[in-house]
Design a protein around this motif. Structure first.
Motif, PDB file in Angstrom:
ATOM      1  N   HIS A  30     -36.201 -51.985  -1.100  1.00 18.70           N
ATOM      2  CA  HIS A  30     -34.975 -52.167  -1.907  1.00 18.70           C
ATOM      3  C   HIS A  30     -34.395 -53.847  -1.359  1.00 18.70           C
ATOM      4  CE1 HIS A  30     -33.593 -48.859   1.280  1.00 18.70           C
ATOM      5  NE2 HIS A  30     -33.613 -48.453  -0.119  1.00 18.70           N
ATOM      6  N   GLN A  31     -35.482 -54.639  -1.576  1.00 17.16           N
ATOM      7  CA  GLN A  31     -35.526 -55.926  -1.190  1.00 17.16           C
ATOM      8  C   GLN A  31     -35.729 -56.780  -2.839  1.00 17.16           C
ATOM      9  OE1 GLN A  31     -36.870 -58.218   2.246  1.00 17.16           O
ATOM     10  NE2 GLN A  31     -36.589 -56.422   3.409  1.00 17.16           N
ATOM     11  N   THR A  32     -36.629 -55.818  -3.492  1.00 20.32           N
ATOM     12  CA  THR A  32     -36.960 -55.877  -4.201  1.00 20.32           C
ATOM     13  C   THR A  32     -36.175 -56.429  -5.572  1.00 20.32           C
ATOM     14  OG1 THR A  32     -39.759 -55.429  -3.661  1.00 20.32           O
ATOM     15  CG2 THR A  32     -39.279 -55.380  -6.207  1.00 20.32           C
ATOM     16  N   ILE A  33     -35.127 -54.935  -5.025  1.00 16.81           N
ATOM     17  CA  ILE A  33     -34.217 -54.384  -6.880  1.00 16.81           C
ATOM     18  C   ILE A  33     -33.660 -55.540  -5.899  1.00 16.81           C
ATOM     19  CG2 ILE A  33     -32.365 -52.797  -5.958  1.00 16.81           C
ATOM     20  CD1 ILE A  33     -33.826 -50.465  -5.709  1.00 16.81           C
ATOM     21  N   ILE A  34     -32.711 -56.331  -5.247  1.00 14.24           N
ATOM     22  CA  ILE A  34     -32.039 -57.525  -4.614  1.00 14.24           C
ATOM     23  C   ILE A  34     -32.430 -58.718  -5.468  1.00 14.24           C
ATOM     24  CG2 ILE A  34     -30.694 -58.550  -3.266  1.00 14.24           C
ATOM     25  CD1 ILE A  34     -29.384 -55.911  -3.580  1.00 14.24           C
ATOM     26  N   LYS A  35     -33.766 -58.586  -5.340  1.00 17.47           N
ATOM     27  CA  LYS A  35     -34.313 -60.088  -5.797  1.00 17.47           C
ATOM     28  C   LYS A  35     -33.752 -59.667  -6.980  1.00 17.47           C
ATOM     29  CE  LYS A  35     -38.498 -60.924  -2.384  1.00 17.47           C
ATOM     30  NZ  LYS A  35     -39.491 -60.839  -2.491  1.00 17.47           N
ATOM     31  N   LYS A  36     -34.145 -58.889  -7.626  1.00 21.78           N
ATOM     32  CA  LYS A  36     -33.605 -58.290  -9.453  1.00 21.78           C
ATOM     33  C   LYS A  36     -32.473 -59.125 -10.017  1.00 21.78           C
ATOM     34  CE  LYS A  36     -35.201 -58.161 -14.022  1.00 21.78           C
ATOM     35  NZ  LYS A  36     -35.760 -58.602 -14.499  1.00 21.78           N
ATOM     36  N   VAL A  37     -30.982 -58.244  -8.838  1.00 23.20           N
ATOM     37  CA  VAL A  37     -30.395 -58.407  -9.609  1.00 23.20           C
ATOM     38  C   VAL A  37     -29.582 -59.770  -9.526  1.00 23.20           C
ATOM     39  CG1 VAL A  37     -28.158 -57.838  -8.649  1.00 23.20           C
ATOM     40  CG2 VAL A  37     -29.330 -56.509  -8.656  1.00 23.20           C
ATOM     41  N   LEU A  38     -30.421 -60.667  -7.918  1.00 21.10           N
ATOM     42  CA  LEU A  38     -30.209 -61.858  -7.876  1.00 21.10           C
ATOM     43  C   LEU A  38     -30.609 -62.390  -8.658  1.00 21.10           C
ATOM     44  CD1 LEU A  38     -30.217 -61.925  -4.035  1.00 21.10           C
ATOM     45  CD2 LEU A  38     -28.113 -61.668  -5.951  1.00 21.10           C
ATOM     46  N   SER A  39     -31.591 -62.097  -9.778  1.00 18.72           N
ATOM     47  CA  SER A  39     -32.130 -63.624 -10.627  1.00 18.72           C
ATOM     48  C   SER A  39     -31.287 -63.339 -12.216  1.00 18.72           C
ATOM     49  CB  SER A  39     -33.475 -63.155 -11.133  1.00 18.72           C
ATOM     50  OG  SER A  39     -34.631 -63.100 -12.084  1.00 18.72           O
ATOM     51  N   LEU A  40     -31.328 -61.824 -12.375  1.00 19.66           N
ATOM     52  CA  LEU A  40     -29.813 -61.685 -13.760  1.00 19.66           C
ATOM     53  C   LEU A  40     -29.076 -62.151 -13.244  1.00 19.66           C
ATOM     54  CD1 LEU A  40     -30.695 -58.136 -13.933  1.00 19.66           C
ATOM     55  CD2 LEU A  40     -31.657 -59.782 -15.425  1.00 19.66           C
ATOM     56  N   ALA A  41     -28.523 -62.457 -12.140  1.00 19.71           N
ATOM     57  CA  ALA A  41     -26.918 -63.795 -11.867  1.00 19.71           C
ATOM     58  C   ALA A  41     -27.288 -64.838 -12.018  1.00 19.71           C
ATOM     59  CB  ALA A  41     -26.215 -62.862 -10.445  1.00 19.71           C
ATOM     60  N   LYS A  42     -28.278 -65.046 -11.561  1.00 23.22           N
ATOM     61  CA  LYS A  42     -28.712 -66.700 -11.880  1.00 23.22           C
ATOM     62  C   LYS A  42     -29.352 -66.494 -13.071  1.00 23.22           C
ATOM     63  CE  LYS A  42     -31.537 -70.639  -9.828  1.00 23.22           C
ATOM     64  NZ  LYS A  42     -32.802 -71.377  -9.891  1.00 23.22           N
ATOM     65  N   GLU A  43     -29.468 -66.595 -13.575  1.00 22.79           N
ATOM     66  CA  GLU A  43     -29.685 -66.524 -15.703  1.00 22.79           C
ATOM     67  C   GLU A  43     -28.563 -65.844 -16.613  1.00 22.79           C
ATOM     68  OE1 GLU A  43     -32.662 -63.942 -18.551  1.00 22.79           O
ATOM     69  OE2 GLU A  43     -32.795 -63.789 -16.741  1.00 22.79           O
ATOM     70  N   PHE A  44     -27.842 -65.437 -15.858  1.00 21.85           N
ATOM     71  CA  PHE A  44     -26.812 -65.461 -16.645  1.00 21.85           C
ATOM     72  C   PHE A  44     -25.165 -65.493 -16.133  1.00 21.85           C
ATOM     73  CE2 PHE A  44     -29.891 -62.036 -17.838  1.00 21.85           C
ATOM     74  CZ  PHE A  44     -29.548 -62.187 -19.240  1.00 21.85           C
ATOM     75  N   ASN A  45     -25.295 -65.791 -15.088  1.00 19.67           N
ATOM     76  CA  ASN A  45     -24.355 -67.062 -14.002  1.00 19.67           C
ATOM     77  C   ASN A  45     -22.795 -65.409 -14.256  1.00 19.67           C
ATOM     78  OD1 ASN A  45     -22.874 -68.719 -13.106  1.00 19.67           O
ATOM     79  ND2 ASN A  45     -21.801 -69.431 -14.835  1.00 19.67           N
ATOM     80  N   LEU A  46     -23.531 -64.292 -13.666  1.00 21.91           N
ATOM     81  CA  LEU A  46     -22.888 -63.010 -12.675  1.00 21.91           C
ATOM     82  C   LEU A  46     -23.102 -63.347 -11.614  1.00 21.91           C
ATOM     83  CD1 LEU A  46     -23.632 -60.537 -16.389  1.00 21.91           C
ATOM     84  CD2 LEU A  46     -21.362 -62.542 -16.274  1.00 21.91           C
ATOM     85  N   LYS A  47     -21.736 -62.552 -11.295  1.00 24.10           N
ATOM     86  CA  LYS A  47     -21.467 -62.481  -9.175  1.00 24.10           C
ATOM     87  C   LYS A  47     -22.816 -60.589  -9.817  1.00 24.10           C
ATOM     88  CE  LYS A  47     -18.446 -64.980  -8.339  1.00 24.10           C
ATOM     89  NZ  LYS A  47     -18.432 -65.755  -7.054  1.00 24.10           N
ATOM     90  N   LYS A 113     -17.206 -52.596 -13.668  1.00 23.19           N
ATOM     91  CA  LYS A 113     -17.832 -53.686 -15.365  1.00 23.19           C
ATOM     92  C   LYS A 113     -19.032 -54.323 -15.198  1.00 23.19           C
ATOM     93  CE  LYS A 113     -13.295 -55.468 -15.270  1.00 23.19           C
ATOM     94  NZ  LYS A 113     -12.636 -55.021 -16.844  1.00 23.19           N
ATOM     95  N   ALA A 114     -20.143 -53.517 -15.163  1.00 22.84           N
ATOM     96  CA  ALA A 114     -21.146 -53.960 -14.598  1.00 22.84           C
ATOM     97  C   ALA A 114     -21.980 -53.712 -16.040  1.00 22.84           C
ATOM     98  CB  ALA A 114     -22.087 -52.172 -14.299  1.00 22.84           C
ATOM     99  N   SER A 115     -22.731 -55.119 -16.610  1.00 22.13           N
ATOM    100  CA  SER A 115     -23.087 -55.642 -17.880  1.00 22.13           C
ATOM    101  C   SER A 115     -24.559 -55.262 -17.707  1.00 22.13           C
ATOM    102  CB  SER A 115     -22.676 -56.776 -18.332  1.00 22.13           C
ATOM    103  OG  SER A 115     -23.144 -57.690 -17.696  1.00 22.13           O
ATOM    104  N   PHE A 116     -25.271 -55.416 -15.985  1.00 24.43           N
ATOM    105  CA  PHE A 116     -26.290 -54.506 -15.810  1.00 24.43           C
ATOM    106  C   PHE A 116     -26.467 -53.899 -14.670  1.00 24.43           C
ATOM    107  CE2 PHE A 116     -26.983 -59.464 -17.815  1.00 24.43           C
ATOM    108  CZ  PHE A 116     -27.771 -59.144 -19.013  1.00 24.43           C
ATOM    109  N   ILE A 117     -27.208 -53.137 -14.943  1.00 22.95           N
ATOM    110  CA  ILE A 117     -27.700 -52.323 -13.635  1.00 22.95           C
ATOM    111  C   ILE A 117     -28.259 -52.306 -13.286  1.00 22.95           C
ATOM    112  CG2 ILE A 117     -27.081 -49.737 -12.936  1.00 22.95           C
ATOM    113  CD1 ILE A 117     -24.840 -49.311 -14.895  1.00 22.95           C
TER     114      ILE A 117
END
Length: 305
Positions: A30-47, A113-117
């Motif tokens: 699960h934490q590996t999934i969350i790391k990807k989510v947070l990486s994308l959030a930082k890269e694209f400035n999204l919640k 409003k998911a732009s990344f899943i």
């Protein structure tokens, strides 16, 4: 982190990055999934958002399952990881029987409003669990999002999964379970009055009214007890205390080293670090006391390594 239980009361104008699953244990996979989510959030400035359901879908379909952690603990961990939104939504007939494409369009894209899943390698959704990563990928262009699949994480050639962790804990293998969790497994609850046998034996215990559904196998464990955010070395017995009573009531009793405060009615957490031995019936109380002394010495040796 904002906790949302009712989507009708939640509004957002910007796009989000969403992961969805049960996340019981919030283990290394699960934490590996969350790391990807947070990486994308930082890269694209999204919640970022984590979507999970209550009751657990397996429970909804009347199958027995004991969850690894409480909702309180799960929320606390996701908050510490830096997630913006934690959705704990009601799982019902409507969700269970929803066509997978409608689930994507109406729930993930329109409501969240998911732009990344981002999903795990084995995530399934929709009626008869027909929805999967392949369907998410196939409908990317149609609904304007990008899907990512995270491969399994393995430890000792075993896939890290909530199912495997439950199995390990039920056998008392907290060491391997902890490796998969990425942290010590904990039980949490309120200290209640017991029978007072521990104090009479010279080893007073905190008797835990456990909030968790899943309790490890009966036995003696090297533990650490968290009281008011401070950790104390301890040894914990899970079992029926066969030398002292003739009952089959399982109790969780923790002897905290170098501690003599009144903590009745206090909320505490007990971290499980290592299995010491199985619970057994002794010939007499003196033999039990000698073994408790050995258990304490062994627990200290383990915890002070």
């Amino acid at each position: 982190m904002e906790v949302i239980k009712d989507l009708s009361k939640w509004k957002i104008d910007s796009s989000t990055i969403i992961t969805i699953g049960n996340f019981d244990g919030v283990h290394l996979g699960h934490q590996t999934i969350i790391k990807k989510v947070l990486s994308l959030a930082k890269e694209f400035n999204l919640k970022s958002g984590v979507v999970t359901f209550s009751p657990h879908p397996i429970k909804f379909f009347n199958k027995d399952i004991k969850l690894i952690m409480t909702e309180r603990k799960k929320i606390k961990i996701f908050e510490s990881l830096g997630i913006d939104y934690f959705f704990n939504l009601t799982f019902n007939e409507s969700i269970a029987n929803m066509d997978p494409e409608i689930f994507i369009r109406e729930f993930l894209v329109k409501s969240l409003k998911a732009s990344f899943i981002v999903v795990g390698y084995d995530y399934r959704f929709g009626r008869k669990r027909k929805g999967d990563y392949e369907l998410l990928k196939m409908l990317e262009t149609k609904y304007g999002y990008t899907a990512f699949k995270i491969p399994p994480v393995k430890i000792d050639d075993i896939i890290v999964s909530s199912t495997n962790i439950r199995s390990l804990l039920s056998k008392g293998d907290v060491e391997l379970a902890n490796k998969m969790l990425g942290r010590p497994f904990t039980l949490e609850g309120v200290v209640v009055k017991g029978d007072g046998y521990g104090r009479l034996l010279g080893y007073p215990t905190a008797n835990l009214s456990v909030k968790n559904e899943l309790i490890p196998a009966n036995g003696i464990y090297a533990t650490k007890t968290i009281i008011n955010n401070k950790k104390y070395l301890s040894v914990t017995n899970i079992g029926i205390r066969p030398t002292l009573v003739n009952k089959n009531e399982v109790r969780v009793e923790t002897h905290i080293f170098d501690f003599d405060e009144d903590i009745y009615d206090n909320f505490i957490e007990v971290e499980f670090h290592s299995y010491i031995r199985e619970e057994k019936k002794f010939e007499d109380v003196n033999s039990l006391i000698k073994q408790i002394q050995k258990d304490c010495e062994k627990a200290k040796e383990i915890l002070c390594r």
